[in-house]
Scaffold this active site. Sequence first.
Site, PDB file in Angstrom:
ATOM      1  N   GLU A   1       0.847  -1.195   0.000  1.00  0.00           N
ATOM      2  CA  GLU A   1       0.000   0.000   0.000  1.00  0.00           C
ATOM      3  C   GLU A   1       0.885   1.249   0.000  1.00  0.00           C
ATOM      4  OE1 GLU A   1      -3.245   1.203  -0.173  1.00  0.00           O
ATOM      5  OE2 GLU A   1      -2.207   3.095   0.156  1.00  0.00           O
TER       6      GLU A   1
ATOM      7  N   ALA B   1     -22.478   3.466   0.815  1.00  0.00           N
ATOM      8  CA  ALA B   1     -23.674   2.690   1.128  1.00  0.00           C
ATOM      9  C   ALA B   1     -23.566   1.433   0.270  1.00  0.00           C
ATOM     10  CB  ALA B   1     -24.927   3.486   0.773  1.00  0.00           C
TER      11      ALA B   1
ATOM     12  N   ARG C   1     -15.502   4.848   4.667  1.00  0.00           N
ATOM     13  CA  ARG C   1     -14.471   4.056   3.979  1.00  0.00           C
ATOM     14  C   ARG C   1     -13.329   3.754   4.940  1.00  0.00           C
ATOM     15  NH1 ARG C   1      -9.728   5.039   1.201  1.00  0.00           N
ATOM     16  NH2 ARG C   1      -9.295   3.627  -0.543  1.00  0.00           N
TER      17      ARG C   1
ATOM     18  N   ARG D   1     -18.571  19.238  -1.747  1.00  0.00           N
ATOM     19  CA  ARG D   1     -18.919  18.392  -0.611  1.00  0.00           C
ATOM     20  C   ARG D   1     -18.438  19.023   0.689  1.00  0.00           C
ATOM     21  NH1 ARG D   1     -17.449  13.280   1.769  1.00  0.00           N
ATOM     22  NH2 ARG D   1     -15.340  13.955   1.369  1.00  0.00           N
TER      23      ARG D   1
ATOM     24  N   ASP E   1     -11.300  -0.406  -8.810  1.00  0.00           N
ATOM     25  CA  ASP E   1     -11.261   0.835  -9.591  1.00  0.00           C
ATOM     26  C   ASP E   1     -10.110   0.850 -10.586  1.00  0.00           C
ATOM     27  OD1 ASP E   1     -13.476   1.788  -8.310  1.00  0.00           O
ATOM     28  OD2 ASP E   1     -12.551   3.630  -7.578  1.00  0.00           O
TER      29      ASP E   1
ATOM     30  N   ALA F   1     -17.594   0.190  -5.130  1.00  0.00           N
ATOM     31  CA  ALA F   1     -16.993  -0.704  -4.132  1.00  0.00           C
ATOM     32  C   ALA F   1     -17.613  -2.096  -4.242  1.00  0.00           C
ATOM     33  CB  ALA F   1     -17.204  -0.135  -2.733  1.00  0.00           C
TER      34      ALA F   1
END
Length: 436
Positions: free
Chosen positions: A38, A51, A116, A200, A309, A322
Amino acid sequence: MGSTTRPIKIAIIGGGIAGLALAAGLTKKPHLDVHVYEAVPEYKDVGAGLALHLNAIKAMALIGPEIRKTYFDKATTMAEEEEQEMSTEVILAQGPHAGELVAELGRAKGRKSVSRADLLAGLLELVPRDRVTFGKKLARIWETRDGDARVHIEFRDGTQAHVDCLLGAEGIHSVVRSYLLGADHPATAPKNHDRWQVYRTLVSADEARKQINEKWTRTVPILLGPRGHINCIPLNKGARLSAGVAVRGAVLDDGGNAKPLDPSLYSDYTEDAQRIVRMVAKDTSASWSVSDHDHAPFYHRGRIAMMGDAAHASLPFAGNGAAQALEDAAVLDHLFGRVKQPSQIEAALVAYDHVRRPRSQAVVNLARAFGRVYAYAEDGMHEDPEKMKSFFAGAAVFTNEADLKKQNDDAMEMYESCVRGRSRGSSNVPVSQRHV
Ligand code: FAD
């Protein structure tokens, strides 16, 4: 050639939802030696909320009940009562049918949303600590035709790893995608064809309740209109709220950046919607731009594949990115349960590509269609709410109600057929999927 008694070495690049969910499944299989690399030194909570629809839950359960349980442990119940049915309510917020409910997406008892960051923390607990290394950003890939481990990777810090199989789960700007398709391929770089901009904000639920209808701090509404659709999602078990306005065809300033969100443009929206827009406009520092991928002609070559993705980034409007990443993980987990020799890896990746590419790319198309429908830009559909209702109902059947057990079985059948073909000395790989 290719027979081995040592575990098969698999590198998963990217410890996002796709990479960690797959690692949680694969690290349980003793014949595999799996490592996740990562890029970030540690996860940051940027307040992104998800969701997860029913297909995501089914995919997690296929990988293992503990993955599904992690999700349910970390998620927030949207309803006050666990048994209460809840859904994402899609409501027209402008025009002659303003106020009309056109879809209840993902209706389920005890419907939940999850941050997330919380979901990643939970998934990480399912992967042995020595199988994940943070701060390892993939920089370079090369392959050799002979030798033990034939796929080679180098990280930004100059260190290398040598593996039998490389799985790119490193998100929309994937290095593995660029390696597989070629940096100049038209489908490699993400696109924002419709100039979407998502404004946002992230506020405490207490603060939000002072500014907007408190109902929208507990549910996941999507309020539609031609100058943007408005979305709220509760995070951290209801303590915080992520609220956004997604604008199609955003107006850009001279520097190419989207102009600030202007609440005065929403005066013909419902009062509830206007209140959310005003709240968002006060602080849009949590904004992000969205883009997706044009369709890749293949998801694998040889012993290298991409997933999540990295393979099929979609606009967030169908709420299924997701979920598709988790479907990829479920199929790969199932197939790699059977891969006992490096020479069988390619057959597994052919089978993965065969079942997952058509479905995940259909979801990319669907998310684009959702965006147009939300923006009243799909053939006057907003003038006939019944047409909208049937669009959403059809989409829900395609995503949520898919038979994922059958998807796994189909992949395994394809895998077996490829392996049988190889052992007879013929390639049983469909012509469209041979690229070596
Ligand atoms: P990512 O989550 O992007 O993870 C990739 C990981 O790889 C990251 O940790 C990154 O640091 C790491 N990485 C990147 N480059 C490298 C490198 N070179 N080397 C090593 N590591 C690297 N989906 C849903 O199902 N439901 C929703 O409600 C929903 N809402 C969304 C809302 C928004 C606004 C957005 C933008 C997306 C939404 N999605 C939703 C989509 C979902 O977030 C993604 O599809 C999902 O996170 C993809 O997971 P991933 O693991 O493939 O990629």
